[in-house]
Design an enzyme around this catalytic site. Structure first.
Site, PDB file in Angstrom:
ATOM      1  N   ASP A   1     -18.029  10.092   9.007  1.00  0.00           N
ATOM      2  CA  ASP A   1     -18.977  10.976   8.455  1.00  0.00           C
ATOM      3  C   ASP A   1     -20.397  10.194   8.346  1.00  0.00           C
ATOM      4  O   ASP A   1     -20.522   9.155   7.952  1.00  0.00           O
ATOM      5  CB  ASP A   1     -18.470  11.277   7.173  1.00  0.00           C
ATOM      6  CG  ASP A   1     -19.633  12.259   6.463  1.00  0.00           C
ATOM      7  OD1 ASP A   1     -20.071  13.037   6.864  1.00  0.00           O
ATOM      8  OD2 ASP A   1     -19.845  11.861   5.047  1.00  0.00           O
TER       9      ASP A   1
ATOM     10  N   ASP B   1     -20.342   6.503   6.508  1.00  0.00           N
ATOM     11  CA  ASP B   1     -19.758   6.653   5.007  1.00  0.00           C
ATOM     12  C   ASP B   1     -18.381   5.793   4.990  1.00  0.00           C
ATOM     13  O   ASP B   1     -17.532   6.515   5.667  1.00  0.00           O
ATOM     14  CB  ASP B   1     -19.659   7.990   4.477  1.00  0.00           C
ATOM     15  CG  ASP B   1     -19.306   7.906   2.909  1.00  0.00           C
ATOM     16  OD1 ASP B   1     -18.574   6.952   2.696  1.00  0.00           O
ATOM     17  OD2 ASP B   1     -19.693   9.095   2.367  1.00  0.00           O
TER      18      ASP B   1
ATOM     19  N   ASP C   1     -24.323  11.172   7.254  1.00  0.00           N
ATOM     20  CA  ASP C   1     -25.068  12.262   6.574  1.00  0.00           C
ATOM     21  C   ASP C   1     -26.616  11.998   6.618  1.00  0.00           C
ATOM     22  O   ASP C   1     -26.927  10.782   6.066  1.00  0.00           O
ATOM     23  CB  ASP C   1     -24.574  12.319   5.205  1.00  0.00           C
ATOM     24  CG  ASP C   1     -25.234  13.575   4.196  1.00  0.00           C
ATOM     25  OD1 ASP C   1     -26.211  13.604   3.769  1.00  0.00           O
ATOM     26  OD2 ASP C   1     -24.517  14.784   4.508  1.00  0.00           O
TER      27      ASP C   1
END
Length: 348
Positions: A87, A255, A89
């Site tokens: 992930d 992450d 972001d």
């Protein structure tokens, strides 16, 4: 909100991707106004599609892991393996634009403003002021660059075939990379931690990497360091600043808590994001993908919304806002984008 989501799933349930080994996966969802409901199991996509239309949830999730008994509690499920998922972001990427679209909101009086949150709300003097984050073209493009770096690590350093890396826009401000490679499925959390640290450049040591002839390995971080230093006009120095510059120029800011969790449930591809109304969708061409247009799949029907506060934002090539305590008619996709974030409600 629930009506709009139900209509979408009724008309587009075929867009929801079928996970492999579906009967061994754990599913969950968040209903509007409620908490997470999980430890669910479905025999096939027909059963899942019917549940989506019936419940019309805010968010839908599926486990990266497969289990012998997916409906039981975690220590009784019988873990079989877990897909490797990353992930990235926009909130985690340091960009100069952050100061331009960081803002605050007061949940008590619904007022807000640009910049760092005040200690007390200047309107109602409440102390529960929340820091909020928006996104713009600059930070969304920077996020793409870190996804590109991640793909480079996976293909060049770990031998993952490019066609076995599925990239998705998360439906909000980031991207997920699903790795279809059996070599990683049985990796435990410590192994995934090592993998995440490597990709983030944690512990990178230029001096230790070099041999007595001052040459660098031609693979992995050695290759990246060599390319960086060959482009540098300054003389090569094995100091902390140089190492930080190499890491900043090459690391992918994934992450790590997501990568290392072997029991995590992830937003399902083809479902709507509960905080934006946009779609978690496959990205075939990262370069041409527009995260402010292509994932916007809800309709144009006008909806009158009482907006408490919202900075300007762009969807489908249109500019909206800024708004401050106004009632405004918006297309459904823009109305949902604001209401889902708690920034307003449908006007009576």
């Amino acid at each position: 909100m629930r009506r709009v989501y139900r209509e979408y799933y009724f008309n587009h349930h075929d867009v929801v991707e079928t996970p492999s080994k579906i009967s061994s996966r754990e599913f969950g969802y968040i209903p509007f106004g409620g908490g997470m409901i999980r430890h669910l199991s479905f025999k096939g996509m027909g059963e899942l599609a019917a549940e989506l239309v019936k419940q019309a949830p805010s968010s839908v999730y599926c486990s990266n892991a497969t289990y012998e008994r997916p409906t039981l509690q975690m220590d009784e499920k019988g873990w079989l393996g877990a897909e490797l998922i990353f992930d990235i972001d926009a909130d985690s990427i340091p960009t100069s634009c952050k100061a331009k679209h960081t803002w605050w909101s007061c949940p008590d009086c619904r007022k807000g403003g640009m910049g760092t949150k005040p200690t007390k709300c200047p309107n109602c003097k409440g102390q529960s002021v929340e820091q909020m984050h928006w996104s713009c073209r600059e930070c969304l493009n920077a996020t793409k660059e870190h996804v590109r770096r991640l793909v480079d690590f996976l293909t060049d350093d770990f031998g993952v075939r490019r066609e076995n890396i599925r990239l998705y826009f998360s439906g909000n401000r980031g991207y997920h990379a699903h790795v279809q490679d059996e070599r990683f499925e049985t990796a435990d959390s410590p192994m995934r931690t090592d993998l995440a640290n490597y990709i983030r450049g944690s512990g990178f040591n230029l001096k230790a990497m070099q041999d007595k002839t001052l040459s660098l390995p031609s693979l992995g971080w050695g290759r990246r360091a060599g390319l960086f230093l060959s482009k540098s006009e300054a003389p090569m120095k094995k100091n902390q600043k140089t190492m930080e510059q190499i890491v900043d120029a090459n690391a992918a800011l994934i992450d790590e808590s997501v990568t290392t969790d072997i029991h995590r449930v992830f937003r399902m591809p083809g479902t709507l994001h509960g905080n934006s109304g946009m779609l978690k969708m496959r990205v075939d061409s990262l370069q041409s993908f527009d995260p402010q247009a292509q994932p916007v799949v809800l309709g144009e029907e006008p909806v009158k919304v009482k907006v408490n506060y919202a900075p300007e934002f762009y969807l489908k090539g249109r500019k909206f806002g800024p708004y401050d305590s106004v009632s405004v008619s918006l297309p459904t996709y823009a109305a949902v984008f604001l209401v889902a974030r708690g920034l307003g409600g449908v006007a009576g």
